[in-house]
Scaffold this motif. Structure first.
Motif, PDB file in Angstrom:
ATOM      1  N   ILE A   1       7.476  11.503  -8.687  1.00  0.00           N
ATOM      2  CA  ILE A   1       6.264  10.735  -8.970  1.00  0.00           C
ATOM      3  C   ILE A   1       6.425   9.891 -10.232  1.00  0.00           C
ATOM      4  CG2 ILE A   1       3.832  10.907  -9.632  1.00  0.00           C
ATOM      5  CD1 ILE A   1       4.461  11.244  -6.658  1.00  0.00           C
ATOM      6  N   LYS A   2       7.076  10.455 -11.245  1.00  0.00           N
ATOM      7  CA  LYS A   2       7.289   9.693 -12.477  1.00  0.00           C
ATOM      8  C   LYS A   2       8.124   8.451 -12.205  1.00  0.00           C
ATOM      9  CE  LYS A   2       9.027  10.015 -17.216  1.00  0.00           C
ATOM     10  NZ  LYS A   2       9.636  10.888 -18.258  1.00  0.00           N
ATOM     11  N   ASN A   3       9.197   8.605 -11.436  1.00  0.00           N
ATOM     12  CA  ASN A   3      10.082   7.474 -11.164  1.00  0.00           C
ATOM     13  C   ASN A   3       9.484   6.516 -10.150  1.00  0.00           C
ATOM     14  OD1 ASN A   3      12.970   7.827 -12.534  1.00  0.00           O
ATOM     15  ND2 ASN A   3      12.136   9.847 -12.100  1.00  0.00           N
ATOM     16  N   LEU A   4       8.697   7.036  -9.198  1.00  0.00           N
ATOM     17  CA  LEU A   4       8.003   6.157  -8.258  1.00  0.00           C
ATOM     18  C   LEU A   4       6.955   5.324  -8.995  1.00  0.00           C
ATOM     19  CD1 LEU A   4       7.576   5.334  -5.295  1.00  0.00           C
ATOM     20  CD2 LEU A   4       5.938   7.221  -5.104  1.00  0.00           C
ATOM     21  N   SER A   5       6.264   5.942  -9.953  1.00  0.00           N
ATOM     22  CA  SER A   5       5.274   5.208 -10.753  1.00  0.00           C
ATOM     23  C   SER A   5       5.935   4.080 -11.532  1.00  0.00           C
ATOM     24  CB  SER A   5       4.574   6.166 -11.719  1.00  0.00           C
ATOM     25  OG  SER A   5       3.833   7.142 -11.028  1.00  0.00           O
ATOM     26  N   LEU A   6       7.149   4.329 -12.005  1.00  0.00           N
ATOM     27  CA  LEU A   6       7.875   3.292 -12.749  1.00  0.00           C
ATOM     28  C   LEU A   6       8.265   2.131 -11.836  1.00  0.00           C
ATOM     29  CD1 LEU A   6       9.072   2.415 -15.442  1.00  0.00           C
ATOM     30  CD2 LEU A   6      11.144   3.704 -14.871  1.00  0.00           C
ATOM     31  N   VAL A   7       8.710   2.454 -10.624  1.00  0.00           N
ATOM     32  CA  VAL A   7       9.039   1.398  -9.654  1.00  0.00           C
ATOM     33  C   VAL A   7       7.802   0.565  -9.348  1.00  0.00           C
ATOM     34  CG1 VAL A   7       9.653   0.960  -7.235  1.00  0.00           C
ATOM     35  CG2 VAL A   7      11.002   2.575  -8.597  1.00  0.00           C
ATOM     36  N   TRP A   8       6.691   1.238  -9.087  1.00  0.00           N
ATOM     37  CA  TRP A   8       5.444   0.524  -8.810  1.00  0.00           C
ATOM     38  C   TRP A   8       5.023  -0.338  -9.989  1.00  0.00           C
ATOM     39  CZ3 TRP A   8       2.194   5.041  -6.316  1.00  0.00           C
ATOM     40  CH2 TRP A   8       2.636   5.224  -5.006  1.00  0.00           C
ATOM     41  N   ALA A   9       5.211   0.186 -11.203  1.00  0.00           N
ATOM     42  CA  ALA A   9       4.831  -0.568 -12.402  1.00  0.00           C
ATOM     43  C   ALA A   9       5.639  -1.857 -12.513  1.00  0.00           C
ATOM     44  CB  ALA A   9       5.040   0.300 -13.650  1.00  0.00           C
TER      45      ALA A   9
ATOM     46  N   GLY B   1       3.372  -9.424 -10.323  1.00  0.00           N
ATOM     47  CA  GLY B   1       2.176 -10.173  -9.949  1.00  0.00           C
ATOM     48  C   GLY B   1       1.519  -9.713  -8.657  1.00  0.00           C
ATOM     49  N   PRO B   2       0.340 -10.263  -8.367  1.00  0.00           N
ATOM     50  CA  PRO B   2      -0.444  -9.860  -7.193  1.00  0.00           C
ATOM     51  C   PRO B   2       0.277 -10.035  -5.861  1.00  0.00           C
ATOM     52  CG  PRO B   2      -1.788 -11.125  -8.724  1.00  0.00           C
ATOM     53  CD  PRO B   2      -0.386 -11.212  -9.229  1.00  0.00           C
ATOM     54  N   VAL B   3       1.109 -11.074  -5.735  1.00  0.00           N
ATOM     55  CA  VAL B   3       1.832 -11.280  -4.474  1.00  0.00           C
ATOM     56  C   VAL B   3       2.697 -10.065  -4.167  1.00  0.00           C
ATOM     57  CG1 VAL B   3       3.611 -12.636  -3.312  1.00  0.00           C
ATOM     58  CG2 VAL B   3       1.816 -13.798  -4.616  1.00  0.00           C
ATOM     59  N   PHE B   4       3.412  -9.581  -5.174  1.00  0.00           N
ATOM     60  CA  PHE B   4       4.277  -8.410  -4.992  1.00  0.00           C
ATOM     61  C   PHE B   4       3.439  -7.164  -4.727  1.00  0.00           C
ATOM     62  CE2 PHE B   4       7.144 -11.348  -6.913  1.00  0.00           C
ATOM     63  CZ  PHE B   4       8.426 -10.944  -6.548  1.00  0.00           C
ATOM     64  N   MET B   5       2.327  -7.025  -5.436  1.00  0.00           N
ATOM     65  CA  MET B   5       1.460  -5.863  -5.251  1.00  0.00           C
ATOM     66  C   MET B   5       0.943  -5.799  -3.817  1.00  0.00           C
ATOM     67  SD  MET B   5      -0.600  -6.281  -8.837  1.00  0.00           S
ATOM     68  CE  MET B   5      -1.778  -4.957  -8.562  1.00  0.00           C
ATOM     69  N   LYS B   6       0.469  -6.939  -3.301  1.00  0.00           N
ATOM     70  CA  LYS B   6      -0.074  -6.971  -1.943  1.00  0.00           C
ATOM     71  C   LYS B   6       1.022  -6.771  -0.902  1.00  0.00           C
ATOM     72  CE  LYS B   6      -3.940 -10.013  -3.167  1.00  0.00           C
ATOM     73  NZ  LYS B   6      -4.532 -11.365  -3.008  1.00  0.00           N
ATOM     74  N   GLU B   7       2.204  -7.285  -1.202  1.00  0.00           N
ATOM     75  CA  GLU B   7       3.296  -7.231  -0.237  1.00  0.00           C
ATOM     76  C   GLU B   7       3.887  -5.832  -0.103  1.00  0.00           C
ATOM     77  OE1 GLU B   7       5.474  -8.932   2.720  1.00  0.00           O
ATOM     78  OE2 GLU B   7       4.050 -10.018   1.459  1.00  0.00           O
TER      79      GLU B   7
ATOM     80  N   ILE C   1      -1.698   8.214  -0.617  1.00  0.00           N
ATOM     81  CA  ILE C   1      -1.680   7.414  -1.828  1.00  0.00           C
ATOM     82  C   ILE C   1      -2.675   6.263  -1.738  1.00  0.00           C
ATOM     83  CG2 ILE C   1      -0.257   5.783  -3.156  1.00  0.00           C
ATOM     84  CD1 ILE C   1       2.126   7.506  -2.555  1.00  0.00           C
ATOM     85  N   TYR C   2      -2.815   5.715  -0.539  1.00  0.00           N
ATOM     86  CA  TYR C   2      -3.659   4.530  -0.387  1.00  0.00           C
ATOM     87  C   TYR C   2      -5.097   4.780  -0.829  1.00  0.00           C
ATOM     88  CZ  TYR C   2      -5.551   0.305   1.733  1.00  0.00           C
ATOM     89  OH  TYR C   2      -6.165  -0.890   1.949  1.00  0.00           O
ATOM     90  N   GLU C   3      -5.563   6.018  -0.673  1.00  0.00           N
ATOM     91  CA  GLU C   3      -6.929   6.334  -1.065  1.00  0.00           C
ATOM     92  C   GLU C   3      -7.152   6.044  -2.544  1.00  0.00           C
ATOM     93  OE1 GLU C   3      -7.353  10.035   2.102  1.00  0.00           O
ATOM     94  OE2 GLU C   3      -7.531  10.377  -0.049  1.00  0.00           O
ATOM     95  N   LYS C   4      -6.112   6.299  -3.354  1.00  0.00           N
ATOM     96  CA  LYS C   4      -6.190   6.001  -4.780  1.00  0.00           C
ATOM     97  C   LYS C   4      -5.678   4.590  -5.048  1.00  0.00           C
ATOM     98  CE  LYS C   4      -7.586   9.971  -6.603  1.00  0.00           C
ATOM     99  NZ  LYS C   4      -8.738  10.110  -7.507  1.00  0.00           N
ATOM    100  N   GLY C   5      -4.647   4.201  -4.289  1.00  0.00           N
ATOM    101  CA  GLY C   5      -4.032   2.911  -4.546  1.00  0.00           C
ATOM    102  C   GLY C   5      -4.965   1.752  -4.391  1.00  0.00           C
ATOM    103  N   THR C   6      -5.865   1.819  -3.418  1.00  0.00           N
ATOM    104  CA  THR C   6      -6.813   0.718  -3.240  1.00  0.00           C
ATOM    105  C   THR C   6      -7.772   0.622  -4.414  1.00  0.00           C
ATOM    106  OG1 THR C   6      -8.165   2.232  -1.915  1.00  0.00           O
ATOM    107  CG2 THR C   6      -6.763   0.683  -0.719  1.00  0.00           C
ATOM    108  N   GLU C   7      -8.076   1.754  -5.041  1.00  0.00           N
ATOM    109  CA  GLU C   7      -8.931   1.718  -6.222  1.00  0.00           C
ATOM    110  C   GLU C   7      -8.235   1.002  -7.368  1.00  0.00           C
ATOM    111  OE1 GLU C   7     -10.001   5.697  -7.176  1.00  0.00           O
ATOM    112  OE2 GLU C   7     -10.781   6.135  -5.172  1.00  0.00           O
ATOM    113  N   LEU C   8      -6.933   1.257  -7.493  1.00  0.00           N
ATOM    114  CA  LEU C   8      -6.175   0.630  -8.571  1.00  0.00           C
ATOM    115  C   LEU C   8      -6.027  -0.874  -8.360  1.00  0.00           C
ATOM    116  CD1 LEU C   8      -3.318   3.233  -9.073  1.00  0.00           C
ATOM    117  CD2 LEU C   8      -5.233   2.808 -10.601  1.00  0.00           C
ATOM    118  N   LEU C   9      -5.934  -1.278  -7.101  1.00  0.00           N
ATOM    119  CA  LEU C   9      -5.691  -2.673  -6.797  1.00  0.00           C
ATOM    120  C   LEU C   9      -6.970  -3.480  -6.696  1.00  0.00           C
ATOM    121  CD1 LEU C   9      -2.908  -2.284  -4.091  1.00  0.00           C
ATOM    122  CD2 LEU C   9      -2.624  -2.828  -6.501  1.00  0.00           C
ATOM    123  N   SER C  10      -8.124  -2.802  -6.678  1.00  0.00           N
ATOM    124  CA  SER C  10      -9.393  -3.514  -6.522  1.00  0.00           C
ATOM    125  C   SER C  10      -9.966  -3.913  -7.868  1.00  0.00           C
ATOM    126  CB  SER C  10     -10.381  -2.607  -5.794  1.00  0.00           C
ATOM    127  OG  SER C  10     -10.630  -1.443  -6.533  1.00  0.00           O
TER     128      SER C  10
END
Length: 233
Positions: A187-195, A201-207, A224-233
């Motif tokens: 999770i720590k390393n996945l969070s870093l990749v996501w960061a 930018g938003p294009v990469f986030m949406k893609e 993850i999407y249940e939380k991820g959509t909150e972060l992206l909204s």
């Protein structure tokens, strides 16, 4: 192998088998008694227990890096076995100091995004520092990472080339360790990749991050999407 080693030695080392520090990890020792490494992938810091002596008094030969806050060189020496905890704690304290110090090498933007993701998805299971994800979760996470690896190259330009290649490298390493590392490490390393993706930018986030609806990361069935959509909204 176990019964070739004195019980006194095994009992002394036993508490370190369940090391819960988020800063280091126990790795395969090879010919050594015990081997720890810094969890930072870019670091070569380590703490090794090499040999023991029990003829006159119980001694351990240890080798660690960095030796202290004044150097990044290693140090090797024989110590009394009852001092092992002190030396190991001193090494952990050095790793913690490196973790906390602010330098020009840090990227506060990536750190902020990584902290945001990690806080949302942090695994709080008692065994999160020791146990891996379940096999189905590993396969789902692998699919997500493969999607990033296979498609993110399409978005490379002269300005982001270095950053995208770094993301690809991180993804490859994370994939290779999904079944070898603990839940928290993943999770720590996945969070870093996501960061790093989010910083692009938003294009990469949406893609790429909208695909996280596919991946189970917590006990039971929680996406993850249940939380991820909150972060992206």
């Amino acid at each position: 192998m176990k019964k070739n080693t004195p019980l006194q030695v095994l009992q002394t080392l036993e508490p370190y088998l369940t090391n819960n520090s988020p800063l280091c990890e126990l790795t395969q020792p090879g010919d050594l008694l015990m081997k720890f490494k810094d969890k930072d992938n870019d670091s070569d810091f380590y703490f090794n227990i090499l040999q023991y002596k029990t003829d006159t008094e119980f001694l351990l030969l240890i080798d660690w890096k960095p030796m202290n806050s004044n150097t990044v060189s290693n140090k090797q020496m024989w110590i009394k076995a009852n001092l092992l905890e002190t030396y190991f704690k001193n090494w952990i304290d050095l790793l913690r100091a490196y973790e906390n110090v602010k330098t020009i090498y840090d990227d506060p933007i990536i750190e902020a995004f990584a902290d945001e993701y990690y806080t949302e998805f942090e695994i709080i299971d008692d065994d999160a520092n020791e146990k891996p994800f379940k096999t189905k979760q590993i396969l789902l996470l692998n699919d997500h990472l493969e999607d990033i690896q296979n498609r993110i190259g399409e978005f490379i330009n002269e300005e982001n080339k270095t950053e995208i290649q770094e993301i690809i490298s991180d993804v490859i390493e994370l994939k290779a360790n999904l079944s070898k590392k603990s839940k928290k490490w993943v999770i720590k390393n996945l969070s870093l990749v996501w960061a790093k993706i989010t910083k692009q930018g938003p294009v990469f986030m949406k893609e790429f991050l909208s695909e996280t609806s596919k991946f189970v990361i917590k006990e039971g069935v929680k996406f993850i999407y249940e939380k991820g959509t909150e972060l992206l909204s």
